[in-house]
Design a protein around this motif. Structure first.
Motif, mmCIF file in Angstrom:
data_model
loop_
_atom_site.group_PDB
_atom_site.id
_atom_site.type_symbol
_atom_site.label_atom_id
_atom_site.label_comp_id
_atom_site.label_asym_id
_atom_site.label_seq_id
_atom_site.Cartn_x
_atom_site.Cartn_y
_atom_site.Cartn_z
ATOM 1 N N CYS A 142 -28.826 -36.481 -27.347
ATOM 2 C CA CYS A 142 -28.653 -35.438 -26.156
ATOM 3 C C CYS A 142 -28.888 -36.093 -24.918
ATOM 4 N N ARG A 143 -30.158 -36.320 -24.717
ATOM 5 C CA ARG A 143 -31.181 -36.822 -23.522
ATOM 6 C C ARG A 143 -30.371 -38.157 -22.846
ATOM 7 N N SER A 144 -29.178 -39.214 -24.071
ATOM 8 C CA SER A 144 -29.198 -39.989 -23.321
ATOM 9 C C SER A 144 -27.327 -40.091 -23.894
ATOM 10 N N GLY A 145 -26.481 -38.877 -23.512
ATOM 11 C CA GLY A 145 -25.306 -37.965 -23.361
ATOM 12 C C GLY A 145 -24.647 -38.917 -23.912
ATOM 13 N N GLY A 146 -23.615 -39.502 -23.193
ATOM 14 C CA GLY A 146 -22.399 -39.359 -24.409
ATOM 15 C C GLY A 146 -21.149 -37.663 -25.184
ATOM 16 N N ARG A 147 -20.268 -38.305 -25.254
ATOM 17 C CA ARG A 147 -19.125 -37.616 -25.440
ATOM 18 C C ARG A 147 -19.292 -36.361 -27.059
ATOM 19 N N LEU A 186 -21.936 -36.573 -32.816
ATOM 20 C CA LEU A 186 -20.877 -36.739 -34.555
ATOM 21 C C LEU A 186 -21.767 -37.851 -34.546
ATOM 22 N N ASP A 187 -20.842 -38.544 -34.839
ATOM 23 C CA ASP A 187 -21.038 -39.953 -35.408
ATOM 24 C C ASP A 187 -22.853 -40.567 -34.814
ATOM 25 N N THR A 188 -23.425 -40.487 -34.043
ATOM 26 C CA THR A 188 -25.103 -40.385 -34.408
ATOM 27 C C THR A 188 -25.532 -39.578 -35.103
ATOM 28 N N LYS A 204 -19.630 -29.747 -26.911
ATOM 29 C CA LYS A 204 -19.876 -29.991 -25.332
ATOM 30 C C LYS A 204 -19.635 -29.814 -23.898
ATOM 31 N N VAL A 205 -20.538 -28.831 -23.233
ATOM 32 C CA VAL A 205 -19.334 -28.662 -22.157
ATOM 33 C C VAL A 205 -19.947 -29.712 -20.878
ATOM 34 N N PRO A 206 -19.451 -30.351 -20.246
ATOM 35 C CA PRO A 206 -19.356 -32.276 -20.078
ATOM 36 C C PRO A 206 -20.383 -31.846 -18.619
ATOM 37 N N GLU A 207 -20.784 -32.593 -18.556
ATOM 38 C CA GLU A 207 -21.616 -32.250 -17.130
ATOM 39 C C GLU A 207 -20.885 -32.873 -15.745
ATOM 40 N N ALA A 208 -19.880 -32.759 -15.860
ATOM 41 C CA ALA A 208 -19.115 -33.108 -14.906
ATOM 42 C C ALA A 208 -18.260 -31.894 -14.384
#
Length: 455
Positions: free
Chosen positions: A406-411, A416-418, A443-447
């Protein structure tokens, strides 16, 4: 004197040649008979047809009146449907004796030496004046039948050649019986595999084949069963299914993660039953604690009879307010990554297993999600997964992995894949999982603009 001896010597030589010719003919005849039996073994797929040949071949090999084969079923009982003998007419009395032989109906009969000896005595009593030779049909160290060779008119002398021929035929009969058993097992496994494949297809169709579009959140999900059919369950259920398009995206949704205790077909069937009950309950629009209460009462009888229970985390999400209400029936609490505080907490609420007792109460809790927040639903197949050394993946390791990702960001799909990659690295390559493993990432997108959210 020499002249008188010449005719006698000539006759002796002729007799010797005839004897040798007869022996050669007997050998060729025996070889032909055995070859015909081997050919039948290679080409017959019907055990009954092959066993019909056994008494015929062995009686001709030994040069006697008759023969009888008494096969045993896999559980040791006399296989009455496969009894074969020659000559056919005089053997009818033998068959009647064998059909009425009560000990032969008991499982394990063929593995009891005393019982097999009693069978030999029965055959001898049915053929009181016959010369009788018996040998066992042995497969992988187990007695799978008895082969009897008899002569009705006299007590013949059994030579070593006779015994070898009879034993060879018995061994070929054993191969045929084993082949038939393997063929039956293969067909049964094929039927089970087809049923499992059908069950897996049905279950795959019941689980969402894709994540729905819900306003303001990004979803990813995966269920990886340990067997073809599993007991894990997740679902996304619109609470107003009559809505379509953008109105459905903005409507309230139920997000569910559950696990039927156990694995395989039984767990999959209960999961399918539970899904139908839950979807009907969702339409009531009741809060999560009432949904679990009613579901527990509905499923009580079915779960009690199966002696299984269900863990279930039920939540409903409102895209207009970002409010998530939830109740928990003893399921693994989802993990919430708070983007603002950069920390992970557990979403838990008090509640008993579904199906444990008729009257069970469940607590209701709620949170409001913010931009960047990540919610991970999962089953215990994730945390209980073991490595080659026997260590468990565990909740603490899952929390550390989720925090780093989560610190690295991403959708959500990347998250899930990671997570599954980390799980696979821990368990080891190409190892069969011991339990179903399922994860859902919301996830709630940061935008997402704060002005659109109610906090």
């Amino acid at each position: 004197m020499p002249r008188r001896n010449r005719p006698s010597s000539s006759r002796a030589s002729t007799s010797l040649r005839q004897l040798l010719d007869n022996l050669d003919n007997d050998q060729r005849r025996s070889q032909d008979l055995l070859v015909s039996l081997v050919f039948a073994l290679r080409n017959f797929t019907n055990l009954h047809r092959f066993l019909e040949l056994v008494p015929v071949v062995v009686s001709r090999l030994v040069g006697v009146d008759g023969a009888l084969i008494v096969p045993f079923q896999p559980d040791g009982r006399v296989w009455r449907d496969q009894l074969q003998a020659v000559p056919v007419e005089p053997s009818q009395d033998l068959f009647r004796c064998l059909i009425g032989f009560q000990p032969g109906e008991s499982a394990g009969f063929g593995t009891d030496d005393d019982q097999v000896l009693a069978l030999d005595r029965l055959i001898q009593c049915c053929l009181p004046k016959a010369g009788l030779f018996a040998t066992s049909v042995v497969v992988r160290g187990r007695c799978r039948g008895r082969l009897y060779v008899f002569d009705l008119s006299s007590r013949i002398v059994w030579t070593d050649a006779h015994r070898r021929h009879a034993q060879l035929v018995a061994d070929l009969a054993g191969v045929a019986i084993e082949n038939d058993q393997m063929f039956r097992d293969a067909r049964r496994h094929e039927r089970v595999d087809r049923q499992l494949s059908t069950g897996a297809e049905i279950q795959a169709q019941l689980l969402p084949d894709h994540c729905p579009i819900i306003k303001g959140v990004d979803l990813a999900a995966r269920c990886r069963p340990a067997f073809q059919v599993g007991g894990d369950y997740y679902d996304f259920i619109p609470m107003q299914p009559e809505l379509i398009g953008r109105r459905r995206e903005c409507g309230r949704w139920a997000l569910v993660m559950g696990d039927v205790m156990g694995k395989g077909i039984a767990a999959g069937l209960l999961m399918t039953m539970l899904r139908g009950m839950l979807r009907a309950e969702v339409l009531s629009g009741l809060p999560p604690d009432r949904i679990l209460h009613d579901l527990n009462q509905l499923a009580q009888e079915d779960l009690a009879q199966s002696r299984r229970f269900v863990t279930l985390f039920y939540s409903d999400f409102d895209p207009l307010t970002y409010r998530l209400r939830y109740a928990n029936a003893a399921h693994n609490p989802p993990l919430l990554w708070c983007y603002k505080r950069k920390s992970i907490s557990r979403l838990d609420a008090a509640g008993l297993l579904i199906g444990l007792q008729p009257e069970a109460n469940y607590s209701l809790s709620e949170i409001y999600l913010a931009p960047g927040d990540v919610l991970l639903y999962y089953t215990d197949g994730v945390t209980e997964a073991s490595s080659l050394t026997g260590d468990r993946f565990g909740e603490a390791r899952l929390i550390r992995a989720l925090r780093r990702i989560c610190r690295s960001g991403g959708r959500s799909q990347v998250i899930l894949d990671t997570l599954f990659e980390r799980l696979d690295q821990f368990v080891g390559a190409n190892r069969q999982p011991e339990d179903d493993a399922s994860m859902v990432v919301l996830k709630v997108p940061e935008a997402i603009a704060l002005s659109n959210m109610l906090v």
